[in-house]
Design an enzyme around this catalytic site. Structure first.
Site, short mmCIF file in Angstrom:
data_model
loop_
_atom_site.label_atom_id
_atom_site.label_comp_id
_atom_site.label_asym_id
_atom_site.label_seq_id
_atom_site.Cartn_x
_atom_site.Cartn_y
_atom_site.Cartn_z
N GLY A 49 0.84 -1.19 0.00
CA GLY A 49 0.00 0.00 0.00
C GLY A 49 0.87 1.23 0.00
N GLN A 54 2.74 9.94 1.16
CA GLN A 54 4.07 9.34 1.26
C GLN A 54 4.98 9.71 0.10
OE1 GLN A 54 2.29 5.28 2.29
NE2 GLN A 54 4.26 5.28 3.36
N CYS A 101 6.21 0.30 7.55
CA CYS A 101 5.75 1.48 6.81
C CYS A 101 6.89 1.96 5.91
CB CYS A 101 5.33 2.58 7.79
SG CYS A 101 4.76 4.08 6.98
N LEU A 102 6.57 2.26 4.67
CA LEU A 102 7.58 2.75 3.74
C LEU A 102 8.14 4.10 4.16
CD1 LEU A 102 5.92 1.67 0.37
CD2 LEU A 102 7.81 0.56 1.58
N HIS A 143 -4.09 1.16 7.73
CA HIS A 143 -2.78 1.79 7.70
C HIS A 143 -2.76 2.94 6.69
CE1 HIS A 143 1.76 1.55 7.94
NE2 HIS A 143 1.60 2.22 6.81
N GLU A 144 -3.21 2.68 5.47
CA GLU A 144 -3.17 3.70 4.43
C GLU A 144 -4.17 4.83 4.71
OE1 GLU A 144 -0.65 3.69 2.56
OE2 GLU A 144 -0.10 1.63 3.04
N HIS A 147 -2.73 7.33 7.01
CA HIS A 147 -1.82 8.27 6.34
C HIS A 147 -2.58 9.50 5.84
CE1 HIS A 147 2.18 6.59 6.25
NE2 HIS A 147 1.73 5.41 5.86
#
Length: 190
Positions: A49, A54, A101-102, A143-144, A147
Site C-alpha cells: 500500500g 508518502q 511502513c515505507l 494503515h493507508e 496516512h
C-alpha cells in the site's frame, strides 16, 4: 528502454506525512499520472500500500496491491471513507501483528488493529466502490487511511515500542522535514 516513473518516499518528519490530506476535487490527467507513479513506486519499494502523502502529495488517495484467499486486490482509493470493526484484544502479537511502513523504512513493530474494515472509495474512472475486508487487507486499508489523516502507525504504538522507535529516529536522524528515499536506489525498505 521504458522508464518507470518512481517517486521518492518521504520519511517520517516530512510535514505532509503529519497533516490531514485534502479531498480530490476532480480526477484529472495529473491525478491519473500520480496514481500510475504510486503503483510503480509501491512495487519498486516493495510494499502492499502507498498513500499520496508518502510521495509528498497531500491528497486523499492511496493505492493497494495484495493477494488474500486466492483473490488479488489491486486498486486505488480516492477520497475514501473507512468503517473499522472493533479491536477485540488490545495486546498486539509480535509475530502476527507486526507492521511496517515505507515512511519508516526497515522498522517493524506490533500494532493491534481491527480484523475487519469496510472501504468506500472512488476509482480512477470516478466510480464508487466498496470492499469489505478482513485480516491483512483490513490492516492495509487502516494503515493507508491513517496516512490520509496525518497519522503514521508509529503514532499508535504502545510505550515500549514508541521509546524504541524514538531511539531509531535519533540514530537515523529522522523526524525532521526534508528526508526521503528512492526505491531501487537507496538500500531501504519497509
Amino acid at each position: 528502454m521504458v522508464v518507470v516513473p518512481i517517486r521518492r518516499i518521504a520519511i517520517t518528519g516530512e510535514t505532509v506525512l503529519h497533516q490531514p490530506a485534502l479531498t480530490v476535487a476532480e480526477i484529472t490527467l495529473e491525478i491519473k499520472e500520480l496514481v500510475s507513479d504510486m503503483f510503480d513506486t509501491m512495487t519498486a519499494a516493495p510494499g502492499v500500500g502507498l498513500a499520496a502523502t508518502q510521495v509528498g502529495v497531500g491528497l486523499r488517495i492511496f493505492v493497494y496491491d495484495y493477494e488474500q484467499d486466492e483473490i488479488h486486490y489491486r486498486g486505488v482509493a480516492i477520497n475514501p471513507t473507512l468503517e473499522v470493526g472493533e479491536i477485540l484484544d488490545l495486546q498486539a502479537d509480535e509475530d502476527t501483528d507486526s507492521e511496517g511502513c515505507l515512511s519508516i523504512p526497515g522498522e517493524r513493530y506490533p500494532l493491534k488493529r481491527s480484523d475487519t474494515a469496510t472501504l468506500h472509495a472512488t476509482d480512477l474512472a470516478g466510480s464508487p466502490y466498496t470492499i469489505a475486508a478482513t485480516g491483512w487487507l483490513a490492516r492495509i486499508f487502516q494503515h493507508e487511511y491513517d496516512h490520509l489523516d496525518g497519522v503514521l502507525y508509529a503514532d499508535r504504538l504502545i510505550k515500549p515500542y514508541q521509546r524504541e522507535l524514538k531511539k531509531v529516529y535519533k540514530y537515523e536522524g529522522w523526524g525532521v522535514p526534508g528526508q526521503s528515499w528512492m526505491p531501487g536506489e537507496d538500500d531501504l525498505e519497509a
